[in-house]
Design an enzyme around this catalytic site. Sequence first.
Site, mmCIF file in Angstrom:
data_model
loop_
_atom_site.group_PDB
_atom_site.id
_atom_site.type_symbol
_atom_site.label_atom_id
_atom_site.label_comp_id
_atom_site.label_asym_id
_atom_site.label_seq_id
_atom_site.Cartn_x
_atom_site.Cartn_y
_atom_site.Cartn_z
ATOM 1 N N TYR A 142 0.819 -1.210 0.000
ATOM 2 C CA TYR A 142 0.000 0.000 0.000
ATOM 3 C C TYR A 142 0.856 1.264 0.000
ATOM 4 O O TYR A 142 0.419 2.303 -0.484
ATOM 5 C CB TYR A 142 -0.901 0.040 1.242
ATOM 6 C CG TYR A 142 -2.238 -0.630 1.100
ATOM 7 C CD1 TYR A 142 -2.336 -1.943 0.668
ATOM 8 C CD2 TYR A 142 -3.410 0.053 1.416
ATOM 9 C CE1 TYR A 142 -3.560 -2.564 0.567
ATOM 10 C CE2 TYR A 142 -4.644 -0.563 1.319
ATOM 11 C CZ TYR A 142 -4.710 -1.873 0.892
ATOM 12 O OH TYR A 142 -5.938 -2.479 0.793
ATOM 13 N N LYS A 188 3.294 -15.414 1.508
ATOM 14 C CA LYS A 188 3.487 -16.101 0.227
ATOM 15 C C LYS A 188 4.983 -16.343 0.079
ATOM 16 O O LYS A 188 5.629 -15.932 -0.898
ATOM 17 C CB LYS A 188 2.907 -15.238 -0.913
ATOM 18 C CG LYS A 188 2.858 -15.931 -2.270
ATOM 19 C CD LYS A 188 1.809 -17.028 -2.389
ATOM 20 C CE LYS A 188 1.951 -17.771 -3.712
ATOM 21 N NZ LYS A 188 1.022 -18.927 -3.820
ATOM 22 N N ASP A 220 -2.886 -18.270 -0.508
ATOM 23 C CA ASP A 220 -3.897 -18.955 -1.338
ATOM 24 C C ASP A 220 -4.579 -20.073 -0.543
ATOM 25 O O ASP A 220 -5.796 -20.213 -0.541
ATOM 26 C CB ASP A 220 -3.277 -19.482 -2.648
ATOM 27 C CG ASP A 220 -1.985 -20.260 -2.449
ATOM 28 O OD1 ASP A 220 -1.420 -20.242 -1.337
ATOM 29 O OD2 ASP A 220 -1.523 -20.903 -3.424
ATOM 30 N N ASP A 244 -6.269 -7.163 3.956
ATOM 31 C CA ASP A 244 -7.418 -6.478 3.362
ATOM 32 C C ASP A 244 -8.350 -7.512 2.737
ATOM 33 O O ASP A 244 -9.562 -7.506 2.957
ATOM 34 C CB ASP A 244 -6.929 -5.482 2.299
ATOM 35 C CG ASP A 244 -8.083 -4.745 1.642
ATOM 36 O OD1 ASP A 244 -8.980 -4.289 2.365
ATOM 37 O OD2 ASP A 244 -8.085 -4.654 0.402
ATOM 38 N N ASP A 248 -12.145 -9.188 4.455
ATOM 39 C CA ASP A 248 -13.444 -9.163 3.765
ATOM 40 C C ASP A 248 -14.000 -10.579 3.656
ATOM 41 O O ASP A 248 -15.189 -10.815 3.878
ATOM 42 C CB ASP A 248 -13.310 -8.583 2.339
ATOM 43 C CG ASP A 248 -13.644 -7.093 2.291
ATOM 44 O OD1 ASP A 248 -13.315 -6.383 3.271
ATOM 45 O OD2 ASP A 248 -14.226 -6.640 1.288
HETATM 46 C C1 IPM Z 1 -10.402 -1.243 4.222
HETATM 47 C C2 IPM Z 1 -10.636 -0.558 2.899
HETATM 48 C C3 IPM Z 1 -9.456 0.365 2.634
HETATM 49 C C4 IPM Z 1 -8.205 -0.487 2.537
HETATM 50 C C5 IPM Z 1 -9.613 1.250 1.385
HETATM 51 C C6 IPM Z 1 -10.903 2.051 1.434
HETATM 52 C C7 IPM Z 1 -8.438 2.166 1.206
HETATM 53 O O1 IPM Z 1 -10.818 -1.484 1.886
HETATM 54 O O2 IPM Z 1 -10.351 -0.547 5.251
HETATM 55 O O3 IPM Z 1 -10.289 -2.465 4.236
HETATM 56 O O4 IPM Z 1 -7.913 -1.057 1.490
HETATM 57 O O5 IPM Z 1 -7.505 -0.571 3.550
HETATM 58 MN MN MN Z 2 -10.845 -3.561 2.577
#
Ligand code: IPM
Ligand code: MN
Length: 356
Positions: A142, A188, A220, A244, A248
């Site tokens: 990032y 990885k 993976d 990240d 999710d």
């Molecule tokens: C998160 C979001 C952020 C990230 C974005 C909005 C920059 O997806 O907080 O997970 O990638 O960290």
């Molecule tokens: Mn995110």
Amino acid sequence: MKHYKIALIKGDGIGPEIIDEAVKVLDAASSKEDFEIAYNDFLMGGIAIDVKGEPLPQQTIDGCLNSDAVLFGAIGGEKWDKLPREKRPESGLLKLRKSLGVFANLRPTTVFDELINASTLKHEVVKGVDLLVVRELIGGIYFGQPRANDGNRAYNTMVYEKEEIARIARAAFEAAQKRYKKVCSVDKSNVLEVSQLWRDTVEETAKDYKDISLSHMYIDNAAMQLIRNPKQFDVILTSNLFGDILSDEASMISGSIGLLPSASIGGKVGLFEPIHGSAPDIAKQGIANPIATILSAAMMLRYSLNEINAANRIELAVKDVLKDGYRTKDIAQFDAKEICTTSEIGSIIADRVSKL
Ligand code: IPM
Ligand code: MN
């Protein structure tokens, strides 16, 4: 009586409505537990672009650094998607994380029994899941330099210093000590040098945490195992980009992204936010689910203010209210007894906090 200063960043889309409900619940908790909170609003994201011409005004950085903690709603929306990358709402958030120095992002996934039908996975796979993703937040690909895109060739750099890895590893081991004492580090290292340093450093750091059982997984395989058998995990330790993605994925085990909070800590001031986005399509309709933000406020009480009783009170109130069948629209199909607006469910939770 203790006094705290909290910076509120409401942001865009549903941000303002969900923060308002978290404030309601915080006020109920603070009056029960005898402390006071003063709130100050600051701009970030699309609204900051519209009002101040930049996604993260210096005033916001200063205001946050001058507070005991930051409670943040959500940012972003189609309106600002066409701007160059460094002018977009998201870059405001990345810069805020960096400015606060919050390198440790804690993202818990718990499954509420009452909402078990919300998961797309089988009951026996998700029932009892209780895991925590510890994501490195201010390094890795990032932020790595060099980075560029000239239209023909583009690149980013995944880079970690050994000490950056060691400190997030310590955060994960310490979190595991308060949980089930298991850490799975995800990398990885079969392909990437940066992941080899990650794995070696995590191994070395683990020597100071003899009570923790440490394992390693490739990203993976981890993505697959998280769906196959999520109960095998306690703490998942990983880098910024992998975290990240995995967080999710982990959130969907519980089935309802509107319920999951997060804490970003380890720096000068902690930052607390729901893991969902700004959902502009449902903004200002009174149907957003404020629970993830309310639970983020509870994490703020726990990690930044050390008001553990107040944090427990809020978490219990949320569980109780879900048990009683109160639901916002997003989770209405799962055993609802009463469908509530954003503000109604906020008030019901605040009321429960006062009565517990
Ligand atoms: C998160 C979001 C952020 C990230 C974005 C909005 C920059 O997806 O907080 O997970 O990638 O960290
Ligand atoms: Mn995110």
